[in-house]
Design a protein around this motif. Structure first.
Motif, PDB file in Angstrom:
ATOM      1  N   LYS A 154       0.827  -1.214   0.000  1.00  0.00           N
ATOM      2  CA  LYS A 154       0.000   0.000   0.000  1.00  0.00           C
ATOM      3  C   LYS A 154       0.864   1.267   0.000  1.00  0.00           C
ATOM      4  O   LYS A 154       0.432   2.330  -0.425  1.00  0.00           O
ATOM      5  N   ALA A 157       2.249   1.350  -3.864  1.00  0.00           N
ATOM      6  CA  ALA A 157       1.262   1.428  -4.955  1.00  0.00           C
ATOM      7  C   ALA A 157       1.067   2.853  -5.480  1.00  0.00           C
ATOM      8  O   ALA A 157       1.030   3.056  -6.706  1.00  0.00           O
ATOM      9  N   PRO A 158       0.971   3.856  -4.619  1.00  0.00           N
ATOM     10  CA  PRO A 158       0.836   5.230  -5.164  1.00  0.00           C
ATOM     11  C   PRO A 158       2.044   5.637  -6.005  1.00  0.00           C
ATOM     12  O   PRO A 158       1.887   6.332  -7.020  1.00  0.00           O
ATOM     13  N   THR A 168      -5.289   7.796 -10.646  1.00  0.00           N
ATOM     14  CA  THR A 168      -5.960   7.291  -9.445  1.00  0.00           C
ATOM     15  C   THR A 168      -5.852   8.352  -8.352  1.00  0.00           C
ATOM     16  O   THR A 168      -4.970   9.214  -8.417  1.00  0.00           O
ATOM     17  N   PRO A 169      -6.692   8.295  -7.338  1.00  0.00           N
ATOM     18  CA  PRO A 169      -6.617   9.316  -6.269  1.00  0.00           C
ATOM     19  C   PRO A 169      -5.225   9.388  -5.643  1.00  0.00           C
ATOM     20  O   PRO A 169      -4.750  10.475  -5.287  1.00  0.00           O
ATOM     21  N   CYS A 176      -2.574   5.795  -0.308  1.00  0.00           N
ATOM     22  CA  CYS A 176      -3.704   4.974  -0.747  1.00  0.00           C
ATOM     23  C   CYS A 176      -5.008   5.506  -0.172  1.00  0.00           C
ATOM     24  O   CYS A 176      -5.106   5.789   1.016  1.00  0.00           O
ATOM     25  N   GLU A 177      -6.010   5.625  -1.052  1.00  0.00           N
ATOM     26  CA  GLU A 177      -7.331   6.078  -0.601  1.00  0.00           C
ATOM     27  C   GLU A 177      -8.371   4.995  -0.841  1.00  0.00           C
ATOM     28  O   GLU A 177      -9.563   5.280  -0.891  1.00  0.00           O
ATOM     29  N   ASP A 178      -7.890   3.761  -1.012  1.00  0.00           N
ATOM     30  CA  ASP A 178      -8.773   2.616  -1.251  1.00  0.00           C
ATOM     31  C   ASP A 178      -9.824   2.969  -2.307  1.00  0.00           C
ATOM     32  O   ASP A 178     -11.027   2.804  -2.106  1.00  0.00           O
ATOM     33  N   CYS A 179      -9.339   3.454  -3.448  1.00  0.00           N
ATOM     34  CA  CYS A 179     -10.247   3.955  -4.474  1.00  0.00           C
ATOM     35  C   CYS A 179     -11.129   2.830  -5.021  1.00  0.00           C
ATOM     36  O   CYS A 179     -10.768   1.661  -4.997  1.00  0.00           O
ATOM     37  N   MET A 185      -5.342   0.401  -9.265  1.00  0.00           N
ATOM     38  CA  MET A 185      -4.155  -0.409  -9.534  1.00  0.00           C
ATOM     39  C   MET A 185      -4.140  -1.708  -8.729  1.00  0.00           C
ATOM     40  O   MET A 185      -3.481  -2.665  -9.094  1.00  0.00           O
ATOM     41  N   CYS A 186      -4.817  -1.677  -7.590  1.00  0.00           N
ATOM     42  CA  CYS A 186      -4.681  -2.769  -6.610  1.00  0.00           C
ATOM     43  C   CYS A 186      -5.890  -3.687  -6.694  1.00  0.00           C
ATOM     44  O   CYS A 186      -6.881  -3.484  -5.973  1.00  0.00           O
TER      45      CYS A 186
HETATM   46  S1  SF4 Z   1      -6.341   1.209  -4.032  1.00  0.00           S
HETATM   47 FE1  SF4 Z   1      -6.468   2.945  -5.413  1.00  0.00          FE
HETATM   48  S2  SF4 Z   1      -5.801   4.701  -4.169  1.00  0.00           S
HETATM   49 FE2  SF4 Z   1      -5.096   2.853  -3.133  1.00  0.00          FE
HETATM   50  S3  SF4 Z   1      -2.980   2.573  -3.865  1.00  0.00           S
HETATM   51 FE3  SF4 Z   1      -4.365   1.290  -5.111  1.00  0.00          FE
HETATM   52  S4  SF4 Z   1      -4.822   2.598  -6.888  1.00  0.00           S
HETATM   53 FE4  SF4 Z   1      -4.013   3.949  -5.286  1.00  0.00          FE
END
Ligand code: SF4
Length: 213
Positions: A154, A157-158, A168-169, A176-179, A185-186
């Protein structure tokens, strides 16, 4: 690496995790630097081999993709595609590769390989498909346990999202904003617990250095 203390630490961590990985029946190797890692990969992969690639900063740092392009190899080059459809086609072809090269997002002290994918092509190929999987990783990817692996993923990932210009946010906020968007991406997370199912299929080359993301 210029910092001798950091280098000493990564060497110690790298050698220790390599022993653990060997106990878990991965084909595990410790090397001191990326040049040695590249040499070892080229000893393992014969000319003429059909080679697939997982997205990896470490592989790019190693310069091995150009070596495969210029040499007498059958590289499934996911980075040379006219459009997204062609790239997806290469992902499919890589599932039948003789050798699949990638890195890993994290390794736990117990020898578990933890990875998160956007499309799933890398994690799928690591688990099943290609005859041999060669993972090159820096010792900086070693973390305590599965929770720490998730935290590491996490955190990076950004950075990954920003690197490949994904909207992505987290590319705006840095965290990470749990988009819940289609650009996320995740999407696919896997844990490879050991190499015992097919001993020797998964090679892990641990570099005593800080590599990738
Ligand atoms: S879940 Fe979304 S906001 Fe969080 S790291 Fe992955 S892509 Fe970025």
């Amino acid at each position: 690496m210029n910092d001798p203390l950091k280098k000493w630490r990564y060497e110690a961590i790298g050698k220790r995790i390599t022993e653990t990985l060997a106990e878990k029946e991965y084909d595990a190797h410790y090397v001191d630097n990326l040049e040695e890692a590249k040499k070892l990969v080229l000893e393992m992969v014969p000319e003429g081999a059909l080679i697939g690639l997982g997205g990896s900063t470490t592989l790019n740092q190693m310069g091995i993709i150009d070596t495969f392009r210029e040499g007498n190899y059958r590289l499934i080059d996911r980075y040379n595609c006219a459009n997204h459809e062609e790239e997806v086609q290469k992902y499919h072809e890589a599932m039948n590769a003789e050798y699949f090269l990638c890195s890993t997002n994290a390794i736990t002290e117990a020898g578990e390989l933890v990875n998160m994918d956007c499309s799933g092509n890398r994690v799928a190929a690591m688990i099943f498909g290609p005859q041999r999987v060669i993972i090159v990783t820096g010792a900086n990817k070693v973390v305590k346990d599965l929770n720490a692996a998730m935290a590491r993923i996490k955190e990076i990932a950004p950075l990954n999202s920003k690197r490949i210009h994904h909207d992505t946010p987290c590319t705006h906020s840095g965290v990470c904003e749990d988009c819940q968007t289609r650009k996320r991406m995740c999407n696919y997370m896997t844990v490879i617990y050991h190499g015992r199912k097919n001993p020797g299929r998964i090679t892990v080359i641990v570099v005593g250095d800080e590599l990738g993301m």
